[in-house]
Motif scaffolding. Structure first.
Motif, PDB file in Angstrom:
ATOM      1  N   VAL A 244       4.652  -5.457  -2.426  1.00 48.81           N
ATOM      2  CA  VAL A 244       4.969  -4.052  -2.700  1.00 48.81           C
ATOM      3  C   VAL A 244       4.911  -3.227  -1.411  1.00 48.81           C
ATOM      4  CG1 VAL A 244       4.174  -1.961  -3.873  1.00 48.81           C
ATOM      5  CG2 VAL A 244       4.208  -4.150  -5.102  1.00 48.81           C
ATOM      6  N   PHE A 245       3.861  -3.428  -0.632  1.00 47.71           N
ATOM      7  CA  PHE A 245       3.717  -2.640   0.595  1.00 47.71           C
ATOM      8  C   PHE A 245       4.667  -3.125   1.688  1.00 47.71           C
ATOM      9  CE2 PHE A 245      -0.103  -1.233  -1.511  1.00 47.71           C
ATOM     10  CZ  PHE A 245      -0.205   0.089  -1.095  1.00 47.71           C
ATOM     11  N   GLU A 246       5.009  -4.403   1.663  1.00 48.70           N
ATOM     12  CA  GLU A 246       5.987  -4.922   2.622  1.00 48.70           C
ATOM     13  C   GLU A 246       7.350  -4.288   2.375  1.00 48.70           C
ATOM     14  OE1 GLU A 246       6.716  -6.843   6.005  1.00 48.70           O
ATOM     15  OE2 GLU A 246       4.831  -7.209   4.949  1.00 48.70           O
ATOM     16  N   ALA A 247       7.739  -4.221   1.110  1.00 45.98           N
ATOM     17  CA  ALA A 247       9.010  -3.573   0.771  1.00 45.98           C
ATOM     18  C   ALA A 247       8.968  -2.088   1.105  1.00 45.98           C
ATOM     19  CB  ALA A 247       9.316  -3.782  -0.716  1.00 45.98           C
ATOM     20  N   GLY A 248       7.836  -1.453   0.794  1.00 47.13           N
ATOM     21  CA  GLY A 248       7.691  -0.039   1.129  1.00 47.13           C
ATOM     22  C   GLY A 248       7.780   0.212   2.621  1.00 47.13           C
ATOM     23  N   ARG A 249       7.197  -0.693   3.397  1.00 47.59           N
ATOM     24  CA  ARG A 249       7.268  -0.551   4.860  1.00 47.59           C
ATOM     25  C   ARG A 249       8.705  -0.628   5.346  1.00 47.59           C
ATOM     26  NH1 ARG A 249       6.114  -4.232   9.579  1.00 47.59           N
ATOM     27  NH2 ARG A 249       6.003  -5.969   8.136  1.00 47.59           N
ATOM     28  N   ALA A 250       9.491  -1.514   4.764  1.00 53.26           N
ATOM     29  CA  ALA A 250      10.891  -1.646   5.167  1.00 53.26           C
ATOM     30  C   ALA A 250      11.675  -0.369   4.854  1.00 53.26           C
ATOM     31  CB  ALA A 250      11.529  -2.846   4.471  1.00 53.26           C
ATOM     32  N   PHE A 251      11.440   0.204   3.676  1.00 57.49           N
ATOM     33  CA  PHE A 251      12.170   1.409   3.303  1.00 57.49           C
ATOM     34  C   PHE A 251      11.756   2.611   4.160  1.00 57.49           C
ATOM     35  CE2 PHE A 251      12.742  -0.927  -0.788  1.00 57.49           C
ATOM     36  CZ  PHE A 251      14.137  -0.952  -0.758  1.00 57.49           C
ATOM     37  N   VAL A 252      10.463   2.725   4.446  1.00 58.63           N
ATOM     38  CA  VAL A 252      10.006   3.809   5.326  1.00 58.63           C
ATOM     39  C   VAL A 252      10.568   3.607   6.731  1.00 58.63           C
ATOM     40  CG1 VAL A 252       7.998   4.899   6.399  1.00 58.63           C
ATOM     41  CG2 VAL A 252       7.925   4.268   3.985  1.00 58.63           C
ATOM     42  N   GLY A 253      10.598   2.348   7.182  1.00 58.31           N
ATOM     43  CA  GLY A 253      11.175   2.053   8.490  1.00 58.31           C
ATOM     44  C   GLY A 253      12.641   2.415   8.558  1.00 58.31           C
ATOM     45  N   ALA A 254      13.372   2.169   7.464  1.00 59.84           N
ATOM     46  CA  ALA A 254      14.788   2.543   7.418  1.00 59.84           C
ATOM     47  C   ALA A 254      14.949   4.053   7.519  1.00 59.84           C
ATOM     48  CB  ALA A 254      15.413   2.022   6.119  1.00 59.84           C
ATOM     49  N   ALA A 255      14.066   4.799   6.843  1.00 61.21           N
ATOM     50  CA  ALA A 255      14.110   6.258   6.937  1.00 61.21           C
ATOM     51  C   ALA A 255      13.810   6.728   8.360  1.00 61.21           C
ATOM     52  CB  ALA A 255      13.113   6.871   5.954  1.00 61.21           C
ATOM     53  N   MET A 256      12.905   6.036   9.034  1.00 62.54           N
ATOM     54  CA  MET A 256      12.570   6.386  10.420  1.00 62.54           C
ATOM     55  C   MET A 256      13.773   6.255  11.340  1.00 62.54           C
ATOM     56  SD  MET A 256       8.877   4.520  10.774  1.00 62.54           S
ATOM     57  CE  MET A 256       8.787   4.696  12.557  1.00 62.54           C
ATOM     58  N   VAL A 257      14.486   5.134  11.238  1.00 63.49           N
ATOM     59  CA  VAL A 257      15.614   4.936  12.146  1.00 63.49           C
ATOM     60  C   VAL A 257      16.784   5.836  11.778  1.00 63.49           C
ATOM     61  CG1 VAL A 257      14.955   2.589  12.803  1.00 63.49           C
ATOM     62  CG2 VAL A 257      16.453   2.936  10.840  1.00 63.49           C
ATOM     63  N   ARG A 258      16.884   6.187  10.484  1.00 61.49           N
ATOM     64  CA  ARG A 258      17.925   7.145  10.087  1.00 61.49           C
ATOM     65  C   ARG A 258      17.657   8.515  10.706  1.00 61.49           C
ATOM     66  NH1 ARG A 258      22.726   6.474   8.985  1.00 61.49           N
ATOM     67  NH2 ARG A 258      22.723   7.802  10.812  1.00 61.49           N
ATOM     68  N   ALA A 259      16.376   8.921  10.662  1.00 66.53           N
ATOM     69  CA  ALA A 259      15.994  10.190  11.273  1.00 66.53           C
ATOM     70  C   ALA A 259      16.131  10.126  12.790  1.00 66.53           C
ATOM     71  CB  ALA A 259      14.560  10.548  10.885  1.00 66.53           C
ATOM     72  N   ALA A 260      15.802   8.986  13.375  1.00 64.54           N
ATOM     73  CA  ALA A 260      15.949   8.820  14.822  1.00 64.54           C
ATOM     74  C   ALA A 260      17.412   8.935  15.221  1.00 64.54           C
ATOM     75  CB  ALA A 260      15.389   7.466  15.248  1.00 64.54           C
ATOM     76  N   ASP A 261      18.298   8.386  14.397  1.00 64.33           N
ATOM     77  CA  ASP A 261      19.737   8.481  14.653  1.00 64.33           C
ATOM     78  C   ASP A 261      20.198   9.937  14.620  1.00 64.33           C
ATOM     79  OD1 ASP A 261      22.190   7.203  15.194  1.00 64.33           O
ATOM     80  OD2 ASP A 261      22.776   7.327  13.091  1.00 64.33           O
ATOM     81  N   ASP A 262      19.682  10.703  13.652  1.00 62.94           N
ATOM     82  CA  ASP A 262      20.031  12.131  13.576  1.00 62.94           C
ATOM     83  C   ASP A 262      19.489  12.895  14.791  1.00 62.94           C
ATOM     84  OD1 ASP A 262      21.355  11.787  11.192  1.00 62.94           O
ATOM     85  OD2 ASP A 262      19.653  12.368   9.946  1.00 62.94           O
ATOM     86  N   TYR A 263      18.271  12.546  15.206  1.00 64.67           N
ATOM     87  CA  TYR A 263      17.664  13.253  16.337  1.00 64.67           C
ATOM     88  C   TYR A 263      18.476  13.068  17.620  1.00 64.67           C
ATOM     89  CZ  TYR A 263      14.387  14.616  19.970  1.00 64.67           C
ATOM     90  OH  TYR A 263      13.807  15.222  21.062  1.00 64.67           O
ATOM     91  N   THR A 264      18.998  11.873  17.819  1.00 65.15           N
ATOM     92  CA  THR A 264      19.767  11.608  19.038  1.00 65.15           C
ATOM     93  C   THR A 264      21.193  12.119  18.948  1.00 65.15           C
ATOM     94  OG1 THR A 264      20.430   9.417  18.231  1.00 65.15           O
ATOM     95  CG2 THR A 264      18.402   9.546  19.554  1.00 65.15           C
ATOM     96  N   GLY A 265      21.588  12.630  17.770  1.00 63.39           N
ATOM     97  CA  GLY A 265      22.940  13.156  17.617  1.00 63.39           C
ATOM     98  C   GLY A 265      23.961  12.110  17.268  1.00 63.39           C
ATOM     99  N   SER A 266      23.496  10.887  16.958  1.00 65.94           N
ATOM    100  CA  SER A 266      24.429   9.814  16.616  1.00 65.94           C
ATOM    101  C   SER A 266      24.748   9.770  15.130  1.00 65.94           C
ATOM    102  CB  SER A 266      23.843   8.459  17.050  1.00 65.94           C
ATOM    103  OG  SER A 266      23.603   8.456  18.446  1.00 65.94           O
ATOM    104  N   GLY A 267      23.991  10.544  14.339  1.00 67.66           N
ATOM    105  CA  GLY A 267      24.236  10.567  12.903  1.00 67.66           C
ATOM    106  C   GLY A 267      25.332  11.553  12.555  1.00 67.66           C
ATOM    107  N   LEU A 268      25.148  12.265  11.450  1.00 69.00           N
ATOM    108  CA  LEU A 268      26.132  13.264  11.051  1.00 69.00           C
ATOM    109  C   LEU A 268      26.221  14.365  12.102  1.00 69.00           C
ATOM    110  CD1 LEU A 268      25.347  13.604   7.235  1.00 69.00           C
ATOM    111  CD2 LEU A 268      27.291  12.441   8.297  1.00 69.00           C
ATOM    112  N   PRO A 269      27.417  14.788  12.490  1.00 72.62           N
ATOM    113  CA  PRO A 269      27.586  15.806  13.530  1.00 72.62           C
ATOM    114  C   PRO A 269      26.836  17.094  13.200  1.00 72.62           C
ATOM    115  CG  PRO A 269      29.688  14.800  12.972  1.00 72.62           C
ATOM    116  CD  PRO A 269      28.704  14.316  11.957  1.00 72.62           C
ATOM    117  N   GLY A 270      26.072  17.556  14.196  1.00 73.55           N
ATOM    118  CA  GLY A 270      25.390  18.833  14.061  1.00 73.55           C
ATOM    119  C   GLY A 270      24.123  18.813  13.241  1.00 73.55           C
TER     120      GLY A 270
END
Length: 242
Positions: free
Chosen positions: A99-125
């Motif tokens: 359960v926690f392994e799966a949760g870690r993967a999903f939280v990690g996915a959210a982290m890299v999604r937010a990191a992508d937005d921070y660098t401007g590589s995600g949705l424009p603006g």
């Protein structure tokens, strides 16, 4: 019990151990909460550059959790006749780890999604260079670390329960394999201390390494034993011989 069950369990334990290692090494965004803002931003940017690889191995992380449950079920079936309580405890702890392994993967996915937005590589603006997004990444990193600690602690303590059942309750496994599992679980009991001071992280670190070593050793032992031994014998005489 048949050699086929022993062999299947051994192979599943090996696959679970391999998936856990690959998921932890390559699926982790490696973004940590630091007092050094410049270093933290650098980690965020590095994670954004590795998104395809991280996503791929986060899938492996989730798979490792289910493989862990499958391995725990196999070990439970091997031990339930003579060591039901340790086997049940080990299986339940492996489920918690999943359960926690799966949760870690999903939280990690959210982290890299937010990191992508921070660098401007995600949705424009959206979120480019935003301090709010950076704070979100930091909070997610703290949650991710907590999931990481809990998943491995449950895995190690569950391994200790199975190790006790294999080596002492049944006399099925050699004692060195039992001690390896007990040492791993014993060290991981102190996991809550890992967040209090850097030096207190070492019991968790060595407990995790010992847990992985126990998984690989047990998987190999079961797989190789099933090729040379007959059906599983959990008799008192067998225990005495050990």
């Amino acid at each position: 019990m048949s050699p086929r069950l022993e062999r299947l369990t051994g192979v599943t334990v090996l696959l679970a151990a391999l998936a856990v290692v690959l998921g932890a090494l390559l699926g982790d965004p490696t973004i940590e909460s630091h007092d050094d803002r410049e270093k933290f931003v650098e980690q965020v940017e590095n994670a954004a550059d590795r998104i395809p690889v991280i996503y791929a191995f986060q899938v492996v992380e989730v798979a490792s959790g289910f493989l862990t449950v499958a391995a725990g079920l196999g070990l439970y079936l091997l031990l339930r006749d003579r060591a039901r309580l340790p086997a049940l405890a080990g299986l339940l702890l492996f489920v918690v780890s999943c359960v926690f392994e799966a949760g870690r993967a999903f939280v990690g996915a959210a982290m890299v999604r937010a990191a992508d937005d921070y660098t401007g590589s995600g949705l424009p603006g959206i979120g480019s260079g935003s301090e709010d997004v950076l704070e979100l990444v930091r909070v997610l990193a703290v949650v991710h670390f907590g999931y990481f600690l809990t998943a491995f602690a449950a895995l190690g303590i569950g391994a200790a329960a199975f190790a006790y059942g294999l080596a002492w309750s049944t006399g099925f496994a050699p004692r060195w394999l039992g001690w390896l599992g007990l040492v791993a679980g014993g060290l991981l009991v102190f996991t809550p201390l890992a967040v209090t001071a850097d030096v207190l992280f070492f019991p968790f670190f060595f407990g995790t390494i010992s847990t992985l070593a126990w998984l690989f050793a047990t998987g190999l032992w079961l797989t190789l034993r099933s090729r040379t031994a007959g059906p599983l014998r959990l008799s008192r005489a067998g225990s005495a011989d050990k």
